[in-house]
Design a protein around this motif. Structure first.
Motif, PDB file in Angstrom:
ATOM      1  N   ALA A   1      47.867  35.911  46.809  1.00 53.18           N
ATOM      2  CA  ALA A   1      46.562  36.807  47.308  1.00 53.18           C
ATOM      3  C   ALA A   1      46.712  37.701  46.261  1.00 53.18           C
ATOM      4  O   ALA A   1      45.122  37.824  46.102  1.00 53.18           O
ATOM      5  CB  ALA A   1      47.999  38.036  48.678  1.00 53.18           C
ATOM      6  N   SER A   2      47.515  37.696  45.470  1.00 46.73           N
ATOM      7  CA  SER A   2      46.814  38.603  44.259  1.00 46.73           C
ATOM      8  C   SER A   2      45.880  37.604  43.483  1.00 46.73           C
ATOM      9  O   SER A   2      44.905  38.957  43.009  1.00 46.73           O
ATOM     10  CB  SER A   2      48.028  39.020  43.651  1.00 46.73           C
ATOM     11  N   GLU A   3      45.968  36.600  43.489  1.00 47.43           N
ATOM     12  CA  GLU A   3      45.803  35.833  42.286  1.00 47.43           C
ATOM     13  C   GLU A   3      44.004  35.747  43.283  1.00 47.43           C
ATOM     14  O   GLU A   3      43.059  35.402  42.135  1.00 47.43           O
ATOM     15  CB  GLU A   3      46.140  34.686  42.427  1.00 47.43           C
ATOM     16  N   ILE A   4      44.441  35.155  44.173  1.00 46.93           N
ATOM     17  CA  ILE A   4      42.858  34.635  45.098  1.00 46.93           C
ATOM     18  C   ILE A   4      41.742  36.459  44.769  1.00 46.93           C
ATOM     19  O   ILE A   4      40.995  35.897  44.551  1.00 46.93           O
ATOM     20  CB  ILE A   4      43.388  34.418  46.487  1.00 46.93           C
ATOM     21  N   GLY A   5      42.402  37.295  45.232  1.00 47.16           N
ATOM     22  CA  GLY A   5      41.257  38.522  44.569  1.00 47.16           C
ATOM     23  C   GLY A   5      41.211  38.396  43.735  1.00 47.16           C
ATOM     24  O   GLY A   5      40.224  39.210  43.613  1.00 47.16           O
ATOM     25  N   GLN A   6      41.961  38.362  42.715  1.00 50.82           N
ATOM     26  CA  GLN A   6      41.859  38.274  40.948  1.00 50.82           C
ATOM     27  C   GLN A   6      40.982  37.228  40.875  1.00 50.82           C
ATOM     28  O   GLN A   6      39.170  37.989  39.987  1.00 50.82           O
ATOM     29  CB  GLN A   6      42.730  38.260  39.910  1.00 50.82           C
ATOM     30  N   ILE A   7      40.767  36.065  41.108  1.00 52.62           N
ATOM     31  CA  ILE A   7      39.405  35.899  41.436  1.00 52.62           C
ATOM     32  C   ILE A   7      38.100  35.908  42.222  1.00 52.62           C
ATOM     33  O   ILE A   7      37.066  35.536  41.379  1.00 52.62           O
ATOM     34  CB  ILE A   7      39.891  33.667  41.824  1.00 52.62           C
ATOM     35  N   VAL A   8      38.116  36.486  43.780  1.00 51.19           N
ATOM     36  CA  VAL A   8      36.874  36.915  43.857  1.00 51.19           C
ATOM     37  C   VAL A   8      36.660  38.070  43.388  1.00 51.19           C
ATOM     38  O   VAL A   8      35.417  38.333  43.246  1.00 51.19           O
ATOM     39  CB  VAL A   8      37.127  37.344  45.819  1.00 51.19           C
ATOM     40  N   GLY A   9      37.487  38.772  43.085  1.00 49.85           N
ATOM     41  CA  GLY A   9      37.112  40.102  41.912  1.00 49.85           C
ATOM     42  C   GLY A   9      36.064  39.668  40.984  1.00 49.85           C
ATOM     43  O   GLY A   9      35.149  39.910  40.568  1.00 49.85           O
ATOM     44  N   HIS A  10      36.642  38.727  39.651  1.00 47.50           N
ATOM     45  CA  HIS A  10      35.894  37.759  39.142  1.00 47.50           C
ATOM     46  C   HIS A  10      34.982  37.731  39.142  1.00 47.50           C
ATOM     47  O   HIS A  10      33.514  37.906  38.317  1.00 47.50           O
ATOM     48  CB  HIS A  10      36.736  37.052  37.779  1.00 47.50           C
ATOM     49  N   ALA A  11      34.348  36.719  39.973  1.00 46.93           N
ATOM     50  CA  ALA A  11      33.625  35.938  40.672  1.00 46.93           C
ATOM     51  C   ALA A  11      32.057  36.681  40.711  1.00 46.93           C
ATOM     52  O   ALA A  11      31.319  36.411  41.019  1.00 46.93           O
ATOM     53  CB  ALA A  11      33.809  34.493  41.843  1.00 46.93           C
ATOM     54  N   ALA A  12      32.780  37.926  40.919  1.00 53.57           N
ATOM     55  CA  ALA A  12      31.651  39.403  42.504  1.00 53.57           C
ATOM     56  C   ALA A  12      31.054  39.609  40.932  1.00 53.57           C
ATOM     57  O   ALA A  12      30.166  39.883  40.554  1.00 53.57           O
ATOM     58  CB  ALA A  12      32.080  40.273  43.230  1.00 53.57           C
ATOM     59  N   LEU A  13      32.085  40.158  40.188  1.00 48.90           N
ATOM     60  CA  LEU A  13      31.144  40.218  38.502  1.00 48.90           C
ATOM     61  C   LEU A  13      30.925  39.398  37.992  1.00 48.90           C
ATOM     62  O   LEU A  13      30.021  40.241  37.899  1.00 48.90           O
ATOM     63  CB  LEU A  13      32.591  41.092  38.185  1.00 48.90           C
ATOM     64  N   GLU A  14      30.477  38.334  38.065  1.00 52.47           N
ATOM     65  CA  GLU A  14      30.085  37.350  37.059  1.00 52.47           C
ATOM     66  C   GLU A  14      28.327  37.519  37.689  1.00 52.47           C
ATOM     67  O   GLU A  14      27.400  37.641  37.835  1.00 52.47           O
ATOM     68  CB  GLU A  14      30.300  35.810  37.279  1.00 52.47           C
TER      69      GLU A  14
ATOM     70  N   GLY B   1      32.300  30.242  40.855  1.00 50.67           N
ATOM     71  CA  GLY B   1      33.203  31.561  42.374  1.00 50.67           C
ATOM     72  C   GLY B   1      34.140  30.293  43.505  1.00 50.67           C
ATOM     73  O   GLY B   1      34.980  30.778  43.593  1.00 50.67           O
ATOM     74  N   ALA B   2      33.085  30.269  44.366  1.00 48.68           N
ATOM     75  CA  ALA B   2      33.638  29.040  45.645  1.00 48.68           C
ATOM     76  C   ALA B   2      34.244  28.053  45.582  1.00 48.68           C
ATOM     77  O   ALA B   2      35.432  28.003  45.854  1.00 48.68           O
ATOM     78  CB  ALA B   2      32.759  29.349  46.611  1.00 48.68           C
ATOM     79  N   LYS B   3      33.840  27.616  44.171  1.00 47.55           N
ATOM     80  CA  LYS B   3      34.535  26.062  43.795  1.00 47.55           C
ATOM     81  C   LYS B   3      36.546  26.574  43.684  1.00 47.55           C
ATOM     82  O   LYS B   3      37.192  26.339  43.718  1.00 47.55           O
ATOM     83  CB  LYS B   3      33.991  25.765  43.000  1.00 47.55           C
ATOM     84  N   ASP B   4      36.382  27.806  42.206  1.00 40.86           N
ATOM     85  CA  ASP B   4      37.243  28.684  41.639  1.00 40.86           C
ATOM     86  C   ASP B   4      38.547  28.626  43.397  1.00 40.86           C
ATOM     87  O   ASP B   4      39.966  28.287  43.075  1.00 40.86           O
ATOM     88  CB  ASP B   4      37.022  29.123  40.922  1.00 40.86           C
ATOM     89  N   ILE B   5      37.948  29.405  44.183  1.00 41.26           N
ATOM     90  CA  ILE B   5      38.953  29.687  45.167  1.00 41.26           C
ATOM     91  C   ILE B   5      38.913  29.138  46.438  1.00 41.26           C
ATOM     92  O   ILE B   5      40.253  28.644  46.584  1.00 41.26           O
ATOM     93  CB  ILE B   5      38.035  31.186  45.766  1.00 41.26           C
ATOM     94  N   THR B   6      38.719  27.663  46.258  1.00 40.93           N
ATOM     95  CA  THR B   6      38.619  26.796  46.772  1.00 40.93           C
ATOM     96  C   THR B   6      39.430  25.915  46.646  1.00 40.93           C
ATOM     97  O   THR B   6      40.881  25.713  46.977  1.00 40.93           O
ATOM     98  CB  THR B   6      38.055  25.274  47.293  1.00 40.93           C
TER      99      THR B   6
END
Length: 127
Positions: A108-121, A54-59
């Motif tokens: 910001a919306s895209e980053i929020g979605q990625i963070v949310g997805h990473a948190a769920l995973e 998830g961190a890699k995706d965000i970066t």
């Protein structure tokens, strides 16, 4: 007294059986605790991999956004250099600010979605 002059002390069978049962119970409890600890360690290891992914995706996404924003800023600066009058500068500035505000909101919306997805995973139980 026995042959070497000491009294023999024998543990009664009931006490010996109770002690053996206690040791067996303690051994099983320890083995269960150890198995649970190993499962927990494996789960944490798995979560670590999920969090790193998830961190890699965000970066990666953040770097992509930074590249787009720098490119937009350079394009804007180049347009300003070629502006013919103050009216054109004001129009270019207005267009740039509007487009950047829209881009930043989308980013910001895209980053929020990625963070949310990473948190769920990361919160999913390991199967």
């Amino acid at each position: 007294m026995d042959q070497d002059g000491r009294d023999r002390f024998e543990i009664p069978k009931e006490v010996r059986s109770m002690a053996e049962a206690s040791f067996d119970q303690a051994r099983k409890a320890f083995e269960n605790m150890l198995a649970s600890a190993q499962q927990t360690a494996s789960a944490i290891e798995g979560k670590g991999e999920t969090v790193r992914a998830g961190a890699k995706d965000i970066t990666t996404k953040a770097v992509t956004f930074a590249e787009k924003n720098v490119t937009a800023s350079l394009d804007y600066a180049q347009q300003l250099v070629h502006a013919k009058d103050l009216g054109e500068v004001m129009r270019l500035h207005s267009e740039y600010v509007q487009s950047q505000m829209k881009a930043l909101a989308e980013q910001a919306s895209e980053i929020g979605q990625i963070v949310g997805h990473a948190a769920l995973e990361a919160a999913k139980p390991k199967t």
